[in-house]
Structures are given as C-alpha cells and as structure tokens.
Write a protein that holds these residues in place. Sequence first.
Motif, PDB file in Angstrom:
ATOM      1  N   VAL A  74      30.382  18.082  15.061  1.00 13.63           N
ATOM      2  CA  VAL A  74      30.948  18.034  13.557  1.00 13.63           C
ATOM      3  C   VAL A  74      30.833  16.780  12.972  1.00 13.63           C
ATOM      4  CG1 VAL A  74      32.962  18.265  12.202  1.00 13.63           C
ATOM      5  CG2 VAL A  74      32.436  19.712  14.087  1.00 13.63           C
ATOM      6  N   ASN A  75      30.267  16.385  11.980  1.00 11.24           N
ATOM      7  CA  ASN A  75      30.467  15.175  11.264  1.00 11.24           C
ATOM      8  C   ASN A  75      31.550  14.980  10.564  1.00 11.24           C
ATOM      9  OD1 ASN A  75      30.042  12.999   9.489  1.00 11.24           O
ATOM     10  ND2 ASN A  75      27.977  13.284   9.028  1.00 11.24           N
ATOM     11  N   TRP A  76      32.686  14.386  11.368  1.00 14.65           N
ATOM     12  CA  TRP A  76      33.993  14.382  10.952  1.00 14.65           C
ATOM     13  C   TRP A  76      33.998  13.678   9.225  1.00 14.65           C
ATOM     14  CZ3 TRP A  76      36.985  17.707  12.629  1.00 14.65           C
ATOM     15  CH2 TRP A  76      37.097  18.000  13.854  1.00 14.65           C
ATOM     16  N   ASN A  77      33.328  12.615   9.068  1.00 17.90           N
ATOM     17  CA  ASN A  77      33.422  12.021   7.747  1.00 17.90           C
ATOM     18  C   ASN A  77      32.800  13.057   6.682  1.00 17.90           C
ATOM     19  OD1 ASN A  77      34.241   9.775   8.816  1.00 17.90           O
ATOM     20  ND2 ASN A  77      32.580   8.540   8.337  1.00 17.90           N
ATOM     21  N   GLU A  78      32.055  13.782   7.050  1.00 22.91           N
ATOM     22  CA  GLU A  78      31.685  14.911   5.847  1.00 22.91           C
ATOM     23  C   GLU A  78      32.634  15.798   5.730  1.00 22.91           C
ATOM     24  OE1 GLU A  78      28.174  16.985   6.824  1.00 22.91           O
ATOM     25  OE2 GLU A  78      26.790  15.161   6.189  1.00 22.91           O
ATOM     26  N   GLU A  79      33.357  16.388   6.862  1.00 21.94           N
ATOM     27  CA  GLU A  79      34.319  17.325   6.778  1.00 21.94           C
ATOM     28  C   GLU A  79      35.540  16.855   5.964  1.00 21.94           C
ATOM     29  OE1 GLU A  79      34.314  20.446   7.864  1.00 21.94           O
ATOM     30  OE2 GLU A  79      32.227  20.191   7.913  1.00 21.94           O
ATOM     31  N   TRP A  80      35.914  15.527   6.406  1.00 21.66           N
ATOM     32  CA  TRP A  80      37.012  15.023   5.564  1.00 21.66           C
ATOM     33  C   TRP A  80      36.671  14.849   4.314  1.00 21.66           C
ATOM     34  CZ3 TRP A  80      37.022  10.457   9.290  1.00 21.66           C
ATOM     35  CH2 TRP A  80      37.438  11.073  10.764  1.00 21.66           C
ATOM     36  N   GLU A  81      35.558  14.357   4.160  1.00 18.80           N
ATOM     37  CA  GLU A  81      35.138  14.377   2.547  1.00 18.80           C
ATOM     38  C   GLU A  81      35.323  15.649   1.671  1.00 18.80           C
ATOM     39  OE1 GLU A  81      31.829  11.450   1.222  1.00 18.80           O
ATOM     40  OE2 GLU A  81      31.944  10.758   3.346  1.00 18.80           O
ATOM     41  N   LYS A  82      34.941  16.663   2.524  1.00 17.18           N
ATOM     42  CA  LYS A  82      34.914  17.924   1.724  1.00 17.18           C
ATOM     43  C   LYS A  82      36.461  18.437   1.565  1.00 17.18           C
ATOM     44  CE  LYS A  82      31.752  19.924   3.963  1.00 17.18           C
ATOM     45  NZ  LYS A  82      31.466  20.963   4.933  1.00 17.18           N
ATOM     46  N   ASN A  83      37.228  17.936   2.666  1.00 14.59           N
ATOM     47  CA  ASN A  83      38.370  18.602   2.799  1.00 14.59           C
ATOM     48  C   ASN A  83      39.823  17.695   2.520  1.00 14.59           C
ATOM     49  OD1 ASN A  83      37.612  21.086   3.232  1.00 14.59           O
ATOM     50  ND2 ASN A  83      37.187  20.341   5.499  1.00 14.59           N
ATOM     51  N   TYR A  84      39.634  16.448   2.383  1.00 17.11           N
ATOM     52  CA  TYR A  84      40.500  15.506   2.457  1.00 17.11           C
ATOM     53  C   TYR A  84      40.521  14.677   1.343  1.00 17.11           C
ATOM     54  CZ  TYR A  84      43.560  11.615   4.552  1.00 17.11           C
ATOM     55  OH  TYR A  84      44.309  10.730   4.764  1.00 17.11           O
ATOM     56  N   ASP A  85      41.407  14.851   0.350  1.00 15.70           N
ATOM     57  CA  ASP A  85      41.578  13.948  -0.954  1.00 15.70           C
ATOM     58  C   ASP A  85      42.567  12.755  -0.649  1.00 15.70           C
ATOM     59  OD1 ASP A  85      39.498  15.024  -2.424  1.00 15.70           O
ATOM     60  OD2 ASP A  85      40.966  16.537  -3.170  1.00 15.70           O
ATOM     61  N   PRO A  86      42.464  11.689  -1.183  1.00 17.15           N
ATOM     62  CA  PRO A  86      43.611  10.668  -1.158  1.00 17.15           C
ATOM     63  C   PRO A  86      44.834  11.119  -1.497  1.00 17.15           C
ATOM     64  CG  PRO A  86      41.677   9.606  -1.983  1.00 17.15           C
ATOM     65  CD  PRO A  86      41.626  11.176  -2.109  1.00 17.15           C
ATOM     66  N   ILE A  87      46.163  10.873  -1.149  1.00 20.93           N
ATOM     67  CA  ILE A  87      47.436  11.396  -1.865  1.00 20.93           C
ATOM     68  C   ILE A  87      48.278  10.383  -2.098  1.00 20.93           C
ATOM     69  CG2 ILE A  87      48.270  12.217   0.575  1.00 20.93           C
ATOM     70  CD1 ILE A  87      49.428  14.346  -1.035  1.00 20.93           C
TER      71      ILE A  87
END
Length: 276
Positions: A74-87
Amino acid sequence: MDYLEFKIKCLEQFREILIAELSMIGFNSFLETEEGIDAYTLESDFDRTAFDEVMDQYKVDAEITLEEGIMPKVNWNEEWEKNYDPIAVDDLVYVRASFHPSKPEFKHEIVINPKMSFGTGHHATTFQMLRNQGQIDHQGKRVLDVGSGTGILAVMAHLLGASEVEAFDIDDWCVDNGNENFDLNGLTTRMELGTIREVNPKGEFDIVLANINKNVLLDEMNIYGDLLKNDGFLLLSGFYTQDIEDLNECATPLGLELIAQQSKDNWAALILQKKA
Ligand SMILES: C[S@@+](CC[C@H](N)C(=O)[O-])C[C@H]1O[C@@H](n2cnc3c(N)ncnc32)[C@H](O)[C@@H]1O
C-alpha cells in the motif's frame, strides 16, 4: 513492511479459538468475514511451523480451507491523501499529515501519519479529548496517555507544555506508528506495549488521558484514580452518551468528581477531578 494475509474459511464456532491461537503465534490483526476470518501478520513475524501446527490441529473439526497471499503493497501516502483531510479542533490545534501544508495561523499543530492506528482527530472521541485537553493546564505536568493509538493525545499534551508524557497501547502496530508520530512531533518519549497492569506506570500523574471503551474504562478506573495526584484530572472518552451515568457511578466512589461533560455524534467525553 509487508503483511501476509490468510483468508481462513471455517465453521463459525471455531473463529474465536482460531483468533486466540493465531494471536499467540504473532498474528496481530483479524477481520471476521461471512465465511470465517481474514488474519494478518507481519512477514517478519511469521512462523510457518507454528502456523501449520495450528491449521493441522483444527483443519478437520473446523472444516478449514485456506487462501494465502501477501497484502498488496500500500502506498500509505496515497491512501492518506485520499482519505485523510486535515482537521481543526476549534482554534486550538490543526491536525494534519506530513504531506499536508502547514497552517501557521493555528496556535498548535500536530502531524499524524496514522497508517492503521486510531486517532487522527476526525473521530468524535479524539476530537473531544483534544478539546478537553485544551481546557486543562498541562504546563510542567506529568501526563499518562492510556490507549494512545497514533499518539495524538500524547503529542497534544507535549504541545500544551507537559514536562513528561508516558504513553502505551495494547496494539503493537499502534506502538510502531505512535513512535513514528512522536518523532515527527519532537517527543522523545517512547510508546510502550501493553495494558496498564502490564506497563505498570510508576509515580503519580497530574493528568490521565483514556479514550478507550466503556468496559476497559470501568475495569481500570480505580487504577487511573490511584495514579492521579490530588486535584489531578482524568479525561475520558470512548463511550456513548447514554453510558455517562455508568462511568460516573464507577468514578464517584473513587473520589473522582465529574466537572464537565460533552457529547458529539452521541460519543461522550468527560473531565473528572480527583478530590482528596
Ligand atoms: C479509541 S482508540 C483511541 C486512540 C487515541 N488515544 C485517540 O484518542 O484517538 C483506543 C486505543 O486503545 C487501545 N486499547 C484498547 N484496549 C486497551 C487496553 N486495555 N489498554 C491499553 N490500550 C488499549 C486500542 O488499541 C486503541 O489504539
């Protein structure tokens, strides 16, 4: 790090025992499926002989069929970019991943690369824990973070001026990830692995943070109380609004007085204070 994935079809009544047996030989994540369980282990932790022994032992009785594979990288950075917005939690803190741009207008900023651990600030429990931390003076205080997940609350405690932060979690993926996040945020403390009874923190704390679940909190409340200094604060979350009464009934006889409560999306968060 590669993870091995085993799709184990088995009779329903054998799921629990197989999860227990596989946990004992180093498997660290399980997903119950319609047909059985998916079990995951780090390739480096995998013991083929021990695994084959478990499968052989239950193969016939549990009617096991097995599919084995390597979890796709898994390319974690890609996954996070898709699923993780700053809050942002109010104007207190901005929580972002390392690939998000910084926002200097916030007083505090936390960098969390969550991988598979819980705790980005998006869940109502974490959000409210952070908010409640903002209400408590952490300056020069000793803080214990129970069930630290990504380590986000420990990082918040550090940013709010805590002089010492101890953190632990029962999940070794969290411990690895938490320590990476501590490095990203300049904490030198190391997250430990285990329950509070196993880690056995020494001395007294000014603040204890515990966002876990109702059963664990009820079971461990007396330990949190014992570890707190007089006038120290216990911040709790991980349970529903309708459970506040049960938590409070457990806390009051221990000298832990409810001083604030809030709810978000039906998840509750409490601030209690130890009275002499
Ligand atoms: C709801 S998450 C909270 C994570 C983080 N503290 C936050 O506020 O976002 C609960 C964490 O507690 C851990 N946990 C569950 N039971 C535990 C126990 N008995 N002792 C320590 N950690 C536990 C889980 O692995 C998980 O990482």
